[in-house]
Motif scaffolding. Structure first.
Motif, short mmCIF file in Angstrom:
data_model
loop_
_atom_site.label_atom_id
_atom_site.label_comp_id
_atom_site.label_asym_id
_atom_site.label_seq_id
_atom_site.Cartn_x
_atom_site.Cartn_y
_atom_site.Cartn_z
N GLU A 8 0.80 -1.14 -0.11
CA GLU A 8 -0.06 -0.02 0.03
C GLU A 8 0.88 1.30 0.18
O GLU A 8 0.38 2.14 -0.53
N ASN A 9 2.07 1.29 0.81
CA ASN A 9 2.78 2.41 0.76
C ASN A 9 3.43 2.78 -0.56
O ASN A 9 3.57 3.72 -0.96
N LEU A 10 3.85 1.61 -0.98
CA LEU A 10 4.66 1.73 -2.24
C LEU A 10 3.81 2.27 -3.27
O LEU A 10 4.08 2.96 -4.15
N ARG A 11 2.57 1.60 -3.41
CA ARG A 11 1.41 1.91 -4.55
C ARG A 11 1.28 3.40 -4.43
O ARG A 11 1.13 4.29 -5.40
N ASN A 12 0.90 3.91 -2.99
CA ASN A 12 0.53 5.14 -2.83
C ASN A 12 1.54 6.36 -3.23
O ASN A 12 1.24 7.29 -3.47
N ALA A 13 2.84 6.02 -2.64
CA ALA A 13 3.78 6.92 -2.77
C ALA A 13 4.28 7.27 -4.26
O ALA A 13 4.85 8.24 -4.46
N THR A 14 4.02 6.16 -5.09
CA THR A 14 4.44 6.25 -6.44
C THR A 14 3.58 6.47 -7.58
O THR A 14 3.81 6.30 -8.72
N SER A 15 2.07 6.52 -7.25
CA SER A 15 1.14 6.55 -8.26
C SER A 15 1.27 7.59 -8.98
O SER A 15 0.93 7.60 -10.36
N GLU A 16 1.54 8.82 -8.69
CA GLU A 16 1.70 10.04 -9.70
C GLU A 16 2.81 9.66 -10.65
O GLU A 16 2.75 9.94 -11.65
N GLN A 17 3.87 9.32 -10.02
CA GLN A 17 5.19 9.05 -11.03
C GLN A 17 4.70 7.78 -12.09
O GLN A 17 5.20 7.95 -13.01
N HIS A 18 4.17 7.06 -11.49
CA HIS A 18 3.66 6.06 -12.65
C HIS A 18 3.00 6.47 -13.60
O HIS A 18 3.10 6.17 -14.71
N LYS A 19 1.96 7.10 -13.35
CA LYS A 19 0.82 7.56 -14.12
C LYS A 19 1.74 8.40 -15.13
O LYS A 19 1.69 8.57 -16.64
N ALA A 20 2.74 9.41 -14.56
CA ALA A 20 3.36 10.35 -15.49
C ALA A 20 4.35 9.67 -16.57
O ALA A 20 4.55 10.09 -17.69
N LEU A 21 4.93 8.56 -16.20
CA LEU A 21 6.02 7.83 -16.87
C LEU A 21 5.09 6.99 -17.79
O LEU A 21 5.57 6.90 -18.92
N GLU A 22 4.01 6.43 -17.58
CA GLU A 22 3.26 5.66 -18.68
C GLU A 22 2.85 6.74 -19.63
O GLU A 22 2.56 6.19 -21.00
N LYS A 23 2.68 7.87 -19.35
CA LYS A 23 1.90 8.94 -20.41
C LYS A 23 3.02 9.35 -21.40
O LYS A 23 2.77 9.62 -22.51
N ASP A 24 4.23 9.43 -20.95
CA ASP A 24 5.14 9.97 -21.62
C ASP A 24 6.42 9.10 -22.09
O ASP A 24 7.60 9.40 -21.78
N ASN A 25 6.13 8.09 -22.68
CA ASN A 25 6.97 7.40 -23.41
C ASN A 25 6.64 6.59 -24.55
O ASN A 25 5.76 6.52 -24.96
N LEU A 26 7.66 5.92 -25.37
CA LEU A 26 7.36 5.47 -26.55
C LEU A 26 6.35 4.16 -26.68
O LEU A 26 5.74 4.10 -27.67
N ALA A 27 6.23 3.68 -25.71
CA ALA A 27 5.40 2.39 -25.56
C ALA A 27 3.68 2.87 -25.86
O ALA A 27 3.22 2.06 -26.50
N ASN A 28 3.56 4.11 -25.74
CA ASN A 28 2.12 4.73 -26.25
C ASN A 28 1.97 4.51 -27.70
O ASN A 28 0.90 4.27 -28.34
N ALA A 169 12.16 3.21 -4.70
CA ALA A 169 10.97 3.06 -5.50
C ALA A 169 10.76 4.07 -6.52
O ALA A 169 10.70 4.36 -7.62
N LYS A 170 10.85 5.29 -5.77
CA LYS A 170 10.57 6.79 -6.30
C LYS A 170 11.84 6.84 -7.21
O LYS A 170 11.87 7.40 -8.25
N GLU A 171 12.93 6.62 -6.65
CA GLU A 171 14.44 6.87 -7.29
C GLU A 171 14.23 5.79 -8.46
O GLU A 171 14.88 6.33 -9.58
#
Length: 187
Positions: A8-28, A169-171
């Protein structure tokens, strides 16, 4: 201060980074089927750089959790004649808690890789590729994620361990962000 579990801690603390990373890479571009072969090579190289740097560090502290996604990426790159002798990124874990945080990012990628892998064959520029090792729709790829979740659920963590894991995880997400900005691929 901390929610109940490490996960829960890992998921909550990194959710914004995760969304931002998914949004802005070539996988899209795989998802909308517009990726070129050169962009795909770059995406594979970017992922290779991050995974190669991280997985070796995680393995030092969590050998039972260590995966080899970087080797799958290396095989895919070699088929495309891309030289992958060394990663340009540096990463370090100092203890088991940090490795747990890094592994969260690495192993959590299995679901995304599987979803992306389903779309590779629909990309005109990638239709001639042999079956991919990293981006593929093989459900066995989530086995490592499930093993990681089982590992987390079967042990208690101190507040200090949780804090250390969250920070790493954030790093790790920061490292992937740097990787997705890499432009150069050696041929």
């Amino acid at each position: 201060m901390f929610p109940k579990t490490m996960l829960e801690n890992l998921r909550n603390a990194t959710s914004e980074q995760h969304k931002a990373l998914e949004k802005d890479n070539l996988a899209n571009k795989i998802m909308d089927h517009s990726i070129s072969l050169e962009e795909y090579k770059r995406l594979l190289f970017q992922n290779y750089a991050a995974y190669a740097a991280c997985e070796k560090e995680v393995k030092k502290f969590l050998p039972e959790q260590a995966s080899n996604k970087y080797l799958k990426l290396k095989k895919d790159l070699e088929v495309l004649r891309v030289n992958v002798t060394e990663t340009p990124l540096k990463f370090q874990c100092e203890n088991k808690a940090e490795a747990i945080g890094a592994a969260y990012v690495l192993e959590g990628s299995a679901m995304g890789g599987m979803i992306i892998g389903k779309e590779v064959s629909f990309c005109d520029s990638l239709k001639t590729l042999p079956e991919q090792q990293f981006f593929n729709a093989n459900r066995t790829n989530i086995k490592e994620w499930n093993n990681y979740l089982k590992f987390l659920r079967n042990r208690e963590f101190s507040g200090k361990e949780i804090e250390s894991a969250v920070k790493k995880a954030k790093e790790t997400f920061d490292l992937f962000e740097k990787a997705f900005k890499l432009e150069h691929v050696n041929y």
